[in-house]
Scaffold this motif. Structure first.
Motif: not given
Lengths: 437, 289
Positions: A320-321, A323-331, A334, A338-339, B95, B119, B122-123, B129, B133, B135, B137, B151, B195
């Motif tokens: 899920g981590q 996927e969440a990063a991907a859903s924000l458009g992170m490559n 990144q 970052s995650i 996904l 990428n 997806r922006q 979810f 999900n 983060f 930290h 991004v 987010r």
């Protein structure tokens, strides 16, 4: 004929003169080269009585007894004698016993000893007769605290009132009197220490004097252990991370390299790896400083273990981590930087710390190939003293690092366990998400 | 170790994607009676799903799914577990990789060719979810900031300002510096919505956003979503079991079963007069709960 005779006679005369010159020169040289011939009081020996409790060393700055012996040569009588030692020695407060032997007969001689710092003058009531042996025993004198090899020198006055130099005696080896030595000396004098040491176990494993000595002697070894592991570890972490990523690579050859590297290093003893590196490289003509090679071997060995720790850590981060990063458009990078990695670091800190503790302890294996680390010093001291206490001191040095670190690991684990509570229904996450698809 | 089975699935033959004009015209004809969405002239669907097929190993979980979503429309997707609704949603932002068929975002095909910058895509497609999900930290604020800085390349100050606005909007302005572990499930999900919204996407995808929540926390999340739909004018595709929300907020309800869109229409029609037998059965079971 006459001419011939004359010339012959002349030649003979010349030869005679030459001979005479040669002989006289030889004589002169002989005199010049042999001042010993003129020495009329020859130093035979100088010794000091051991003042190290339970040892046979002479400690500087502590009272000892100096014995000096000399022979009065023929044609000489000694009115007085002055012994001198390098600066820092002290005859003050000493008492001197004079013994004179003429052949096998003891001759009674009176004298007065006048200590003056690092010199001692002894004047005799009657001159010491020729051919006799003079022995001076100076009780309660001190050698310099600094330690080293000291010769007794000085001068004497003969019956003619001439002052002549004494030749230097053979040297006396003196142990430096450090604060540590003073502590040991003090311990030597304690009744409880004697009682303690009279117990076979305590005396062999935990002798107080040796604990003190060991802690001081082993200290540089301990520093080297720390240096090795502290320098090696950052490299091990970098290498470990690289191999962790290689093992998770999509490319099969890259994965294969990582798998071989990790499995070979984890599947063989560190001891063997040390031998291969330390004996193999010199045979190839590669000579690396022992400490540096030790660091390299430790770093490579740890990197294999760290690679597995990191890989497991990264793979423990829920899908899920990503996927969440991907859903924000992170490559990918990144997401990793970052995650995933920040979370991995938190998760692996306890395991990595444990591995660090292991590595730190494993530096002891380097003693087998001559790296002057903690174990090496302990081994040497035990060999010299015939006592196990240095090993116990080594244990103390290992423990002062490992115990606090273990405590830290425990605390971090507790904190992590606390932090993980209530971070959402993670166990349900992946299972149910696919089920619902 | 079991030997890996060679998997062969018959990949269905699908016709090529329609041209934008033709697709828009057809979709208009098809969707006009089924949605409350008020069409503008010459409007094109923002999301087009044509003949979408998806298989996992040998199981075909999506079978020729067709769906168009219009800008600003709120579509609720219903259906029993395993009906393929989450998979469809996850295909939209890739996904999951569709096995066959076409997905077009603003008439740009994202499937097949491989030219798509995933990428970048997806922006524009925010996703919320089921399991939040977040983060763990990062604080709530940092969770909302990270996509903007990494991004979108915003400065920290800009991102922080935006984050605080979005957290305020979901009622968590005072929780900005809390970590996810310090927040309730409902609060976490609201942070997750903030987010996604902070990226200002064209479409928001919700994958059962309230299923993992305790019943008393569901309300807050639904209120946030309702606000987004009604006041934000956001295009939303929501996979959910929340009938009340669907009825009040959705422009259209889509019922899926066994990888197929079985029925779709105005929410009240689908809920009150389901034409399909399976829809009725499912709705009955949900309402009985």
């Amino acid at each position: 004929m006459t001419q011939r005779n004359t010339s012959l006679a002349r030649r003979m005369a010349q030869a005679l003169v030459a001979c005479a010159v040669a002989v006289s020169m030889a004589f002169c040289v002989g005199v010049a080269l042999a001042p010993a011939g003129a020495q009329a009081l020859t130093t035979n020996k100088a010794t000091a009585r051991p003042n190290e409790q339970g040892g046979d060393g002479v400690i500087g700055g502590e009272n000892t007894r100096l014995t000096w012996e000399g022979t009065v040569d023929a044609g000489e009588q000694v009115e007085s004698i002055t012994l001198s030692l390098p600066e820092g020695a002290s005859f003050d407060g000493s008492t001197t016993r004079i013994t004179v032997l003429e052949g096998l007969n003891r001759v009674s001689v009176d004298g007065t000893a006048t200590p003056a710092g690092d010199t001692l003058k002894v004047s005799f009531a009657t001159p010491i007769p020729e051919g006799s042996l003079l022995r001076l025993e100076v009780t309660d004198m001190k050698f310099p605290e600094a330690g080293g090899d000291y010769a007794v020198g000085g001068s004497y006055v003969n019956q003619a009132g001439q002052t002549e130099a004494l030749n230097d005696s053979p040297t006396v080896s003196v142990i430096a009197n450090t604060p540590l030595q003073r502590v040991v000396t003090w311990l030597d004098g304690q009744a409880w220490v004697s009682a303690w040491n009279s117990n076979a176990f305590l005396g062999m494993f935990l002798k107080p004097q040796l604990i003190v000595t060991s802690l001081a002697t082993l200290f540089p070894g301990w520093l080297l252990c720390l240096l090795i592991v502290i320098v090696a570890y950052p490299f091990a972490i970098a290498l470990g991370l690289a191999f962790a990523f290689m093992k998770m690579s999509r490319h099969k050859p890259v994965r294969a390299i990582a798998i071989v590297y990790i499995n070979v290093l984890r599947g063989t003893p560190l001891f063997l790896q040390i031998y291969i590196a330390f004996f193999g490289l010199p045979m190839l003509g590669v000579n690396i400083n022992n400490t540096i090679l030790g660091i390299v071997v430790m770093a490579i060995n740890s990197s294999a273990y760290l690679a597995e720790i990191f890989r497991a850590g990264i793979e423990s981060i829920p899908v899920g981590q990503y996927e969440a990063a991907a859903s924000l458009g992170m490559n990918r990078s990144q997401t990793m930087v970052s995650i995933i990695l920040p979370q991995t670091v938190r998760r692996v800190i306890p395991t990595v710390t444990s591995d660090f503790i292991m590595s730190y302890k494993d530096t002891s294996l380097l003693s087998s190939v001559g790296v002057m680390e903690l174990m090496m010093f302990a081994k040497n001291l035990t060999t010299v003293s015939g006592n196990i206490t240095p090993y116990m001191a080594a244990a103390i040095f290992y423990l002062i690092v490992t115990l606090p670190l273990s405590k830290v690991v425990g605390n971090i684990e507790k904190r992590l366990a606390h932090a993980e509570k209530g971070t959402g229904p993670r166990p349900k996450t992946t299972g149910e998400a696919t089920e619902n698809a | 170790m079991p030997r890996k089975k060679h998997v062969s699935v018959d990949i269905p033959e699908v016709p090529p994607a329609l041209s934008a004009e033709e697709a828009a015209a057809r979709a208009y004809e098809h969707d006009k009676p089924l949605t409350k969405h008020s069409f503008e002239s010459h409007e094109h669907p923002i999301v087009r799903i044509e003949h979408l097929n998806k298989s996992f190993d040998e199981t075909l979980v999506l079978k020729d799914v067709n769906l168009d979503v219009w800008p600003g429309e709120v579509v609720v997707v219903l259906g029993p577990s395993g009906s393929g609704k989450s998979t469809m949603l996850r295909c939209i932002n890739l996904l999951e990789t569709p096995t066959a068929g076409h997905i077009l975002i603003e008439d740009e095909e994202i499937t097949g060719s491989g030219k798509t910058d995933v990428n970048k895509l997806r922006q524009n497609l925010g996703m919320v979810f089921q399991s939040f999900n977040l983060f763990p930290h990062l604080t709530a604020k940092e969770n909302v900031m990270i996509g903007q800085t990494k991004v979108l390349g915003k400065t920290k100050e800009e991102a922080e300002r935006e984050a605080l606005v979005q957290l305020d909007a979901v009622g968590l302005g005072d929780r900005a510096d809390f970590t996810p572990a310090q927040l309730s499930g409902g609060q976490q999900q609201r942070v997750a919505i903030a987010r996604a919204v902070a990226m200002h996407p064209d479409v928001l995808l919700f994958d059962e956003p309230t299923s993992a929540l305790d019943p008393e926390l569901v309300r807050g999340v639904l209120d946030v979503m309702r606000d987004l739909a009604e006041n934000g004018g956001m295009t939303m595709i929501v996979v959910t079991h929340e009938m009340g929300f669907a009825r009040d907020v959705a422009d259209r309800a889509v019922f899926m079963e066994d990888g197929v869109v079985v029925e779709q229409g105005l929410p009240e029609n689908v809920f009150d007069h389901p034409e399909n037998e399976r829809t009725a059965e499912f709705l009955g079971s949900i309402q009985a709960k």
